[in-house]
Design a protein around this motif. Structure first.
Motif: not given
Length: 488
Positions: A113, A118, A122, A426-427, A429-430
């Motif tokens: 990851r 990200t 997406r 960011q994590n 969002r993933i």
């Protein structure tokens, strides 16, 4: 005769595939029919050493399948997922690992990851949206927009107090002691900061272990918590997730509505005709922006807050001449701008002998000042429309409540979205992208399973070829009655 079984097996002999041991209606077996990750290796090739240098890595498709299996089954933590995969035949088969093959360590998923970022996740989510559009279960004409708070994965002990004086010392204190007007400005700033700190907690609490998770709440009678906020656009037809975005918990929903509508249209190239949302989006800028895009907003307008004996609703805005008329027909003209609006001022001579001066003007003022939003006419039209909503408007808003809020309930109850798994925006969002991709794959698998009917035991490509040939022969798209809504 009473039966018995020897349990001390020392070896396993098996002829065939692990797929033979998995029921056809298992969620992983159903999703496998519609999941295509053949493009993934080419997208991530540049992130790895070329010419076979370095240690052998994990197959990209296997890594994504492991992550998706966790979100589909509600096993969202990497450690628990890999422990479950050791004994779960369905997860092993779905990810492409045999019974005697060694599974990767849970930390490998974390590094993947971090390496991919990200944008790639997406893209995984976006491809599920396009697959649903290609299967005609997401038309995109009616979109429901909503936001939900996601609790950060931090403890209460990690919260610290940010004092008002410390904030002012960093942001507002000048190098030399101010005098006169400067001293008055600092005092005003201090009073405003103290007021905001008491009302919202913005300057009182901060998360020390996850600073990107800001303090917010979804009700006045609930305490502030460190949270993120997910903004979601859901298609009306079968609940396909068209777009997701994650911000800090204090972000305003109205600031993200229009960019999300544009993103929905850009992903599939389908024009949005109707947008529904709750009162959290009832701003003039949202109504005006949707009208400029030719979109019909089905958003219940808020009642105007009455803080004065002469409220704003008694003033009449003339959009043609860009002026404001007070209740006594005096003219107020625009002057300086503020965020999302302008100040309209009257002349002191007009207010000097006004019969409602005592009710209209604040103490110490000689003229009237009113803030009017940039899209004030659109807000007035929304308020008048709410008073006479049609049956179709009421029906669409009712569908909004169980489509968008239903997805958030499903994602939080079954797919681990109730709490952030890892720290950082960011994590988060993933996590949101993988959750939305898993839900879309569920929708697509359920719809295609119903469409294929007796062809469900045949390979997916052959079944789709038969399906599209039937559709072309009929020269008409499949009717909605031929699709079954995916269970929540």
């Amino acid at each position: 005769m009473l039966g018995s079984r020897v349990r001390g097996q020392t070896e396993l002999l098996m002829a065939g595939s692990l797929r033979d041991l998995i029921p056809d209606d298992h969620i992983l077996a159903r999703v496998d029919r519609v999941l295509d990750l053949s493009w993934l290796r080419g997208e991530v090739r540049h992130l790895y050493a070329a010419d076979g240098a370095g240690r052998p890595g994990i197959d990209p498709e296997a890594a994504v399948r492991l992550m998706l299996a966790g979100f589909l089954l509600g096993i969202v933590h990497d450690r628990r997922l890999m422990r479950e995969a050791q004994v779960n035949i369905a997860i092993r088969w779905f990810a492409g690992y045999g019974l005697q093959e060694v599974l990767p360590d849970h930390s490998s998923l974390t590094r993947i990851r971090q390496r991919w970022g990200t944008d790639l996740f997406r893209q995984i989510f976006t491809r599920t949206v396009r697959a649903c559009v290609g299967a005609r279960i997401a038309k995109g004409e009616v979109v429901h927009i909503d936001a939900t708070l996601i609790r950060a994965g931090v403890a209460w002990e990690s919260l610290g107090e940010r004092h008002v004086e410390a904030v002012l010392a960093q942001d507002a204190e000048p190098e030399s002691p101010p005098t006169g007007a400067g001293q008055e400005t600092i005092s005003t700033t201090r009073r405003r900061a103290e007021r905001d700190g008491k009302q919202t907690g913005r300057y009182k609490k901060v998360c020390l272990t996850d600073p990107e998770a800001t303090m917010a709440t979804n009700a006045r009678n609930r305490r502030l918590e460190p949270t993120y906020k997910q903004h979601t656009a859901v298609d009306d037809g079968f609940g396909v997730i068209r777009d997701v975005e994650v911000t800090t918990g204090q972000a305003n929903e109205g600031d993200h509505a229009l960019p999300q509508v544009d993103a929905v249209a850009a992903v599939t190239g389908t024009a949005v005709k109707v947008v529904t949302a709750d009162q959290g989006y009832a701003y003039g800028k949202v109504y005006g922006g949707l009208e400029e895009r030719g979109i019909d907003p089905v958003i219940p307008a808020k009642k105007e807050p009455i803080r004065s004996r002469v409220p704003l609703r008694r003033f009449r805005y003339d959009a043609r001449h860009d002026i404001l008329k007070c209740p006594t027909r005096r003219t107020l003209r625009p002057t300086r701008r503020v965020e999302h609006g302008r100040y309209f001022y009257s002349r002191a001579t007009d207010c000097r002998h006004c019969p409602i001066r005592g009710d209209c003007l604040s103490k110490g003022r000689v003229n009237k000042a009113v803030v009017v939003s940039d899209h004030h006419p659109a807000l007035l039209r929304a308020r008048r429309r709410k008073e006479r909503w049609s049956k179709e408007d009421a029906r669409l808003y009712q569908r909004h409540r169980w489509r968008s809020e239903g997805f958030h309930g499903e994602a939080k109850s079954w797919h681990g979205l109730a709490r952030a798994l890892r720290r950082g925006l960011q994590n988060m969002r993933i996590q949101a992208f993988l959750t939305a991709a898993a839900v879309n794959l569920k929708r697509l698998a359920a719809a295609l399973l119903t469409l294929l009917g007796p062809w469900r035991s045949v390979s997916l490509l052959a079944a789709l070829a038969h399906l599209f040939a039937t559709v072309l022969a009929a020269a008409a798209p499949p009717t909605r009655s031929g699709l079954a809504d995916c269970p929540a």
